[in-house]
Write an enzyme that holds these catalytic residues in place. Sequence first.
Site, short mmCIF file in Angstrom:
data_model
loop_
_atom_site.label_atom_id
_atom_site.label_comp_id
_atom_site.label_asym_id
_atom_site.label_seq_id
_atom_site.Cartn_x
_atom_site.Cartn_y
_atom_site.Cartn_z
N LYS A 177 20.88 100.73 21.22
CA LYS A 177 19.55 100.47 21.76
C LYS A 177 18.51 100.81 20.69
O LYS A 177 18.23 101.96 20.41
CB LYS A 177 19.25 101.29 23.01
N CYS A 286 11.97 111.62 9.05
CA CYS A 286 12.36 112.88 9.69
C CYS A 286 12.45 114.01 8.67
O CYS A 286 12.24 115.16 9.00
CB CYS A 286 13.69 112.70 10.39
N GLU A 384 5.47 118.73 13.91
CA GLU A 384 5.73 117.50 13.17
C GLU A 384 4.63 116.47 13.45
O GLU A 384 4.31 116.20 14.60
CB GLU A 384 7.08 116.92 13.63
#
Length: 492
Positions: A177, A286, A384
């Site tokens: 997905k 990331c 973040e």
Amino acid sequence: MVREQFQMLINGQWIDAKSGKTFESINPATEQVWGEFPFADANDVDDAVRSAHAAFESDEWRLMTASQRGKLLRKLGDLVGENKEKLAQLESKDNGKLIRETLGQVGYLPEFFYYYAGLADKVEGETLSLDKPDLFGYTVREPLGVIAGIIPWNSPLYLTAIKIAPALATGNTVVLKPSEHASATLLELGKLALEAGFPAGALNVITGYGLPCGDALTRHPLVKKIAFTGGSESAKHVIRNSAENYAKLSLELGGKSPNIIFNDADIDSAVNGAVAGIFAAAGQSCVSGSRLLVQEDIYEEFVTRLTERAERIVVGDPSHIETEMGPMATASQLAIVERFVDVALTEGAKLRTGGKRADIQSGWFYTPTILECNSNNDTLMQEEVFGPVAAVIPFKDEAEALAMANDSKYGLAAGIWTQNLAKAHRMIKGIRSGIVWVNTYRAVSASAPIGGYGQSGYGRECGIDSINEFTQIKTVWINTSSEPMADPFIMR
Ligand code: NAD
């Protein structure tokens, strides 16, 4: 503008969502809708998982040898290489990533397929050294079954390759997905997998939102492992869903990675490493080196040089090869970046450069931004951002650098810049993160495990470790005695 229409891949067939619903993808550089994708719900998810399950149970897949699976993966790697330009352009249009970055990333992608193609027939069990003279024992590593791969928008092809290559090499089947913001290239990859000769149902790609599509997929009873890459909040839902099907989990989540520059570093190198760490992919990575820890006696010189370089970064159309930084991938990501910068300024951070949208007519562009923070407790040092925003702070000595580096809920990556080998080793030992780069940043390889400590997730992708993530162990006991098995109720 002409909208491209896409269909999903289930059981080797290209189909629309059963409901007929679709969703749109917007080009982040133009803010124009360019593509329309099926909006999969629980019904479509069920079809996809059942197709993957049927493929897993089929003789065609079950009886295929590991070296045959390896050959299919090798072919897929070749096809990805042959279609490099097309895939790179499509990804750039879908998520706004620089064409120079997508070309580099897609160009390297075949290596991941080749690596696991080579490993496929080297997945072996062990002969056990049992403390029972009449019993012989060994283990075999077996596939898990249907794997759900949940992918974010920032590097869809790369983050998919590192999941499906080990998953298929070890004999699992997959339902992928993609993110609702970047689905196109994974459908293209599905096409290439069919062309490579993978049987129908071995790799399915369904398009849709976290809710209902990702949710239905990660709680489906036939899913045996979820390989998830994305944000912390979605991860919590996925962890809860995995309780429904007892699925194994690997989680690749966010980070607030420290990039630590010591006073004995090669400053030119360190500036380049800092730029690569936070402004590559417009900070939407990331492993972004988003916390820059700089030793106090070189602090001003370093920040000045970094600022000069940041101000020369060419921001603009990601499809132009000379562009150095593209847009935020979504309007909401741009809003998040703006919000974090506002919070940082409110908390007293000093803006060295950037801090605003880029002066470009359309598109979600933000300027390369450097903010000097006052404390490691500042929001910008802890949370973040996933954007081109460097939080910079000075440190006095090694002990303080280490304490600051480890004062984070995350632990994905870290950079160390020093010419002193012993110091580098002391820092490597002390830092709590899944990756440590010394005098380099953002290097990846198929053979090098990726994964986090703390809230950056668990499980590892890439490397031989990944084979263990996608297999389970069967222990076999064989009685080698010439005597019949004794009646267990008669005591001798
Ligand atoms: P996200 O969590 O919003 O979405 C990731 C995927 O999860 C998407 O496909 C989304 O549709 C799906 N999803 C959302 N809610 C779900 C639910 N309830 N159930 C199942 N699936 C659900 O993340 P994003 O905004 O696409 O990506 C950014 C995040 O990904 C950042 O935090 C970044 O650090 C992280 N990331 C981590 C790595 C890594 O390797 N560690 C790599 C890239 C990105």
